[in-house]
Motif scaffolding. Sequence first.
Motif, PDB file in Angstrom:
ATOM      1  N   LEU A   1      -3.466  23.793  15.307  1.00 29.69           N
ATOM      2  CA  LEU A   1      -4.823  24.284  15.544  1.00 29.69           C
ATOM      3  C   LEU A   1      -5.848  23.292  14.984  1.00 29.69           C
ATOM      4  N   ALA A   2      -5.634  22.895  13.730  1.00 31.54           N
ATOM      5  CA  ALA A   2      -6.566  21.940  13.126  1.00 31.54           C
ATOM      6  C   ALA A   2      -6.503  20.604  13.860  1.00 31.54           C
ATOM      7  N   GLY A   3      -5.339  20.333  14.439  1.00 31.68           N
ATOM      8  CA  GLY A   3      -5.157  19.081  15.180  1.00 31.68           C
ATOM      9  C   GLY A   3      -6.124  18.988  16.357  1.00 31.68           C
ATOM     10  N   ALA A   4      -6.507  20.132  16.904  1.00 28.74           N
ATOM     11  CA  ALA A   4      -7.433  20.128  18.030  1.00 28.74           C
ATOM     12  C   ALA A   4      -8.780  19.537  17.627  1.00 28.74           C
ATOM     13  N   LEU A   5      -9.060  19.574  16.310  1.00 26.53           N
ATOM     14  CA  LEU A   5     -10.307  18.991  15.822  1.00 26.53           C
ATOM     15  C   LEU A   5     -10.039  17.673  15.098  1.00 26.53           C
ATOM     16  N   GLY A   6      -8.898  17.114  15.356  1.00 26.69           N
ATOM     17  CA  GLY A   6      -8.577  15.801  14.781  1.00 26.69           C
ATOM     18  C   GLY A   6      -8.048  15.869  13.361  1.00 26.69           C
ATOM     19  N   GLY A   7      -7.721  17.061  12.879  1.00 22.24           N
ATOM     20  CA  GLY A   7      -7.238  17.181  11.506  1.00 22.24           C
ATOM     21  C   GLY A   7      -5.735  17.331  11.453  1.00 22.24           C
ATOM     22  N   GLY A   8      -5.228  17.831  10.345  1.00 18.00           N
ATOM     23  CA  GLY A   8      -3.788  18.004  10.211  1.00 18.00           C
ATOM     24  C   GLY A   8      -3.454  18.792   8.970  1.00 18.00           C
ATOM     25  N   GLY A   9      -2.170  18.884   8.680  1.00 16.69           N
ATOM     26  CA  GLY A   9      -1.717  19.650   7.530  1.00 16.69           C
ATOM     27  C   GLY A   9      -0.331  20.137   7.821  1.00 16.69           C
ATOM     28  N   HIS A  10       0.036  21.324   7.371  1.00 18.86           N
ATOM     29  CA  HIS A  10       1.308  21.850   7.794  1.00 18.86           C
ATOM     30  C   HIS A  10       1.167  23.187   8.468  1.00 18.86           C
ATOM     31  N   ALA A  11       2.340  23.763   8.793  1.00 14.39           N
ATOM     32  CA  ALA A  11       2.308  24.952   9.637  1.00 14.39           C
ATOM     33  C   ALA A  11       1.534  26.088   8.975  1.00 14.39           C
TER      34      ALA A  11
ATOM     35  N   LEU B   1       0.852  -1.187   0.000  1.00  9.78           N
ATOM     36  CA  LEU B   1       0.000   0.000   0.000  1.00  9.78           C
ATOM     37  C   LEU B   1       0.890   1.239   0.000  1.00  9.78           C
ATOM     38  N   ILE B   2       0.694   2.088  -1.019  1.00 14.55           N
ATOM     39  CA  ILE B   2       1.506   3.297  -1.124  1.00 14.55           C
ATOM     40  C   ILE B   2       0.606   4.490  -0.791  1.00 14.55           C
ATOM     41  N   ALA B   3       0.829   5.095   0.357  1.00 15.23           N
ATOM     42  CA  ALA B   3      -0.009   6.228   0.780  1.00 15.23           C
ATOM     43  C   ALA B   3       0.745   7.523   0.521  1.00 15.23           C
ATOM     44  N   VAL B   4       0.066   8.484  -0.117  1.00 15.03           N
ATOM     45  CA  VAL B   4       0.735   9.752  -0.373  1.00 15.03           C
ATOM     46  C   VAL B   4       0.034  10.893   0.352  1.00 15.03           C
ATOM     47  N   ASP B   5       0.806  11.884   0.706  1.00 14.22           N
ATOM     48  CA  ASP B   5       0.322  13.143   1.275  1.00 14.22           C
ATOM     49  C   ASP B   5      -0.299  13.015   2.664  1.00 14.22           C
ATOM     50  N   THR B   6      -0.088  11.908   3.332  1.00 14.00           N
ATOM     51  CA  THR B   6      -0.534  11.824   4.719  1.00 14.00           C
ATOM     52  C   THR B   6       0.232  10.727   5.439  1.00 14.00           C
ATOM     53  N   THR B   7       0.421  10.930   6.730  1.00 12.19           N
ATOM     54  CA  THR B   7       1.010   9.863   7.535  1.00 12.19           C
ATOM     55  C   THR B   7      -0.029   9.341   8.529  1.00 12.19           C
ATOM     56  N   HIS B   8      -1.276   9.843   8.378  1.00 11.22           N
ATOM     57  CA  HIS B   8      -2.326   9.427   9.306  1.00 11.22           C
ATOM     58  C   HIS B   8      -3.160   8.313   8.689  1.00 11.22           C
ATOM     59  N   ALA B   9      -2.988   7.119   9.200  1.00  8.97           N
ATOM     60  CA  ALA B   9      -3.739   5.989   8.652  1.00  8.97           C
ATOM     61  C   ALA B   9      -5.239   6.268   8.770  1.00  8.97           C
ATOM     62  N   GLY B  10      -5.617   7.010   9.818  1.00  8.59           N
ATOM     63  CA  GLY B  10      -7.025   7.309  10.038  1.00  8.59           C
ATOM     64  C   GLY B  10      -7.644   8.119   8.912  1.00  8.59           C
ATOM     65  N   ARG B  11      -6.810   8.754   8.095  1.00  6.79           N
ATOM     66  CA  ARG B  11      -7.363   9.549   6.997  1.00  6.79           C
ATOM     67  C   ARG B  11      -7.524   8.734   5.714  1.00  6.79           C
ATOM     68  N   LEU B  12      -7.293   7.403   5.823  1.00  7.77           N
ATOM     69  CA  LEU B  12      -7.366   6.576   4.615  1.00  7.77           C
ATOM     70  C   LEU B  12      -8.682   5.816   4.514  1.00  7.77           C
ATOM     71  N   GLY B  13      -9.630   6.125   5.402  1.00  8.63           N
ATOM     72  CA  GLY B  13     -10.931   5.460   5.327  1.00  8.63           C
ATOM     73  C   GLY B  13     -10.787   3.958   5.494  1.00  8.63           C
ATOM     74  N   GLU B  14     -11.501   3.212   4.617  1.00  8.31           N
ATOM     75  CA  GLU B  14     -11.449   1.749   4.715  1.00  8.31           C
ATOM     76  C   GLU B  14     -10.051   1.186   4.570  1.00  8.31           C
ATOM     77  N   LEU B  15      -9.202   1.938   3.895  1.00 13.25           N
ATOM     78  CA  LEU B  15      -7.857   1.419   3.676  1.00 13.25           C
ATOM     79  C   LEU B  15      -7.001   1.521   4.939  1.00 13.25           C
ATOM     80  N   GLU B  16      -7.542   2.138   5.966  1.00 14.72           N
ATOM     81  CA  GLU B  16      -6.803   2.227   7.220  1.00 14.72           C
ATOM     82  C   GLU B  16      -6.401   0.839   7.705  1.00 14.72           C
ATOM     83  N   ARG B  17      -7.356  -0.108   7.624  1.00 15.15           N
ATOM     84  CA  ARG B  17      -6.997  -1.404   8.207  1.00 15.15           C
ATOM     85  C   ARG B  17      -5.957  -2.141   7.353  1.00 15.15           C
ATOM     86  N   VAL B  18      -5.905  -1.814   6.064  1.00 17.84           N
ATOM     87  CA  VAL B  18      -4.834  -2.375   5.231  1.00 17.84           C
ATOM     88  C   VAL B  18      -3.498  -1.769   5.677  1.00 17.84           C
TER      89      VAL B  18
END
Length: 797
Positions: A274-284, A73-90
């Motif tokens: 800041l976005a992390g406080a709502l469970g999100g992410g991104g950069h500075a 599984l090659i995931a791009v633009d995120t290191t959060h498995a939780g943002r991959l939907g169903e593919l999280e469990r993969v």
Amino acid sequence: MRMRAEEVITTHGNTDFDAFASMLAARRLYPNAVIALAGSLNRNVRDFYRLHADELGAIVEASRLDLGAIRRLIAVDTTHAGRLGELERVALDPSVETVVFDHHGGEAPGWVAPERAVLSEDAALTTTLVGVLAERELEPTPLEATAFALGIHEDTGSLTYSGVSTRDAEALAWCLRHGANQDLITAYLQPPLIDEERTLLGLLLDSIEPLPVRGHELLLATAVYEPIDLSVSHLATKLVDLTDAKALAVLVEMAPRVFCVVRSRIPELNAAALAGALGGGGHAQAASASVKSTLAQARRQLLGALESAVRDLSHAPVKGIMSARVATTGEDAPLAELQTALGAASAGRIAVLRDEKVVGVVTRSDVLRALGQPAEARPGAGESLAGELAALRGLQPVWDAIAAVAEPYDGVYLVGGTVRDILLGEANFDVDVAVEGDAISLANALADALGGRVRAHHKFGTAVVLYGGGGRVDVVTARTEFYESPAALPTVEHATIREDLFRRDFTINAMAVSLKGDDFGRLVDPFGGRRDLEAGRIRVLHNLSFIDDPTRIFRAIRYENRLGFRMDEHTERLARGCVEMGLVGDLSSERLRNELIALLEEGPGDHSIVRLREIGVDKAIHSHLAADEEAVELLARLHALREELAIDVPEWRLGLAALARKLPPDEVYGWLERLRVRRSDAERIAAAVTVAPKLVDRLRAGTIDNAELVALADPYAPDAPLFALALEESEELRRYFRELRGVSLEVTGADLAQLGLGESPRVGEILGELRRRKLNGELDGRDSELEAARELIAESA
Ligand code: ATP
Ligand code: MG
């Protein structure tokens, strides 16, 4: 029926152009992979994709995949498995090989091995991947180039965000050179607002409240709206444009979710936190979140996090920049020991410990001073190799000629392996020159000055100057990674020597020495190549080096073998990572094959073979290649026999056969064909693998007469019989090489013609029969050969 795919590329939901383009670019690296998504594409991305789906290829919904079939599984633009939907469990399945490409800083997440995570610092992840494609000379279609350009535009605010670098600009230029369509870019980059967006934008503008942040202002805009498919991040961009806010947070409740977008140009305010406080992410600078909540609650959480999202940079913890692997020594260590240890310490300093506490630091200069030697100059601070150059008497005419013609050029340098070899005191080396300017014109001037001639390759903007009796100077224009060749550079532009050095393979090959006028002899060593040369260390210049160009793995091993050097730990880990990520390739590329052959050609092969296995490259090239202990021993015997029996066969052919010896016969030919080695070479290598064991069997089975032995061994000599002999000692095969192989008839076709046999297939048959008899000792000299020939001709008449 669910679709089965072993390799899948994916990204986070609410996919923006940077993530989308990164997936397309990643598919060029993993041509067999399927792009699959669990979330939705942003509206402008979706519109772009829908219109061009035929040409861009399928994007599959993750729900249509047989998730159990996925091996990588090659995931791009995120290191959060939780943002991959169903593919999280993969992603979290330890039996799946995960690979991550991301650019949001931070560390590899727990679900991916650190060596399989590419974490770049580029403002757009597309820039990182375009850099790899450019370096690998993979050509995008104009439509792909358009998508890449959109990705870069979007994540860099069309190159205006802070943190954008020349790499983003160059990557964008590369896209344009490869046909990115400006009209499409404009159309999709700023999709015109639809009615609802305009209404919502109005609500948000009316709601704005300024919040003080460290002497700046954060604008907070909030609204409740009916659920509708639109991009809040797009509106945030508009809001920033309209308000010129330094920092902006947008919260839109569309029941049951609240969408949050944060933008910050205040260095101390980290949007991602800041976005992390709502469970999100991104950069500075830009981040987002989407959370099941109400506006009031999301607002509370966001404001609650504001204090901790503000970083006081003046108190930034040192651990963020310190190096964790520090070389240490005890207080009583002798100076000589320190000197050796310093050679190996990458930072050039060593911490001194007493009772496990640091009590001081020693540097190279400290030690040199204590030893009564002048402290060495800092790298780049005027170190000169003028003496070394002057000592190379044979090249003095070249130095003089270059000095005479170099004036119009910004810089003229000896580069790469040449500098390395001079520093190593090698007697023979190639003379490679890099010019900040037009290489071909410099080569012409140089040839005039030397009374030589030029062979120019206009396509590549390179030239060779040939002079005197066999003198040769290679001249190239300094280049950067985003140009296939300097010929593709706009005529007024050229890279600087620093940029040129940055795209080279290892620090020891990334030095230059100026050859220009009063600058003559100045060493340019931006990466500590000289120190690595002294320490015997092969070190890459950056973490993407092997991914950019996997041939460098072979090159690293070759230098280890040739110079007795070693890759440093970090470099070796990156090499393994490239292999484990499946990014080495199958050798069908000409460059990869040439480097493997160069590696096998540079004996002795034992170290190289061991390293191929340790790094895992053998299996990466072909699952049945075996760089094992047996291969090492076999190769050693082959070499010994080759010397002893004075057999003329190239080393690399023996090396390839030893590695390929476990390939099933039907795979050998196919594999060699893909390698595109010359047919005559391929046949001999294949015979070594397939015929040699048969030869061994035949010899074991019982006595064999000379003629039969020669008939079996000759067609694929010397490889197959040599291989057979290395597999099993055999007096017969030794005799074959010592005597039989050289046996030839004294009579020729012309003699047979004189005896009355005209041109016909019989000529060959009779010569063959005569040779058979001669090999078996039935003939003795020219007369007896003629006598036998007469009989045979008479019989056949
Ligand atoms: P050799 O003594 O085997 O010729 P070399 O270092 O001169 O070794 P070359 O293959 O002749 O190697 O290449 C010349 C220079 O070009 C190298 O020293 C290095 O700086 C650069 N180079 C060659 N191949 C690569 C590569 N794959 N990636 C980056 N830089 C490379
Ligand atoms: Mg060379």
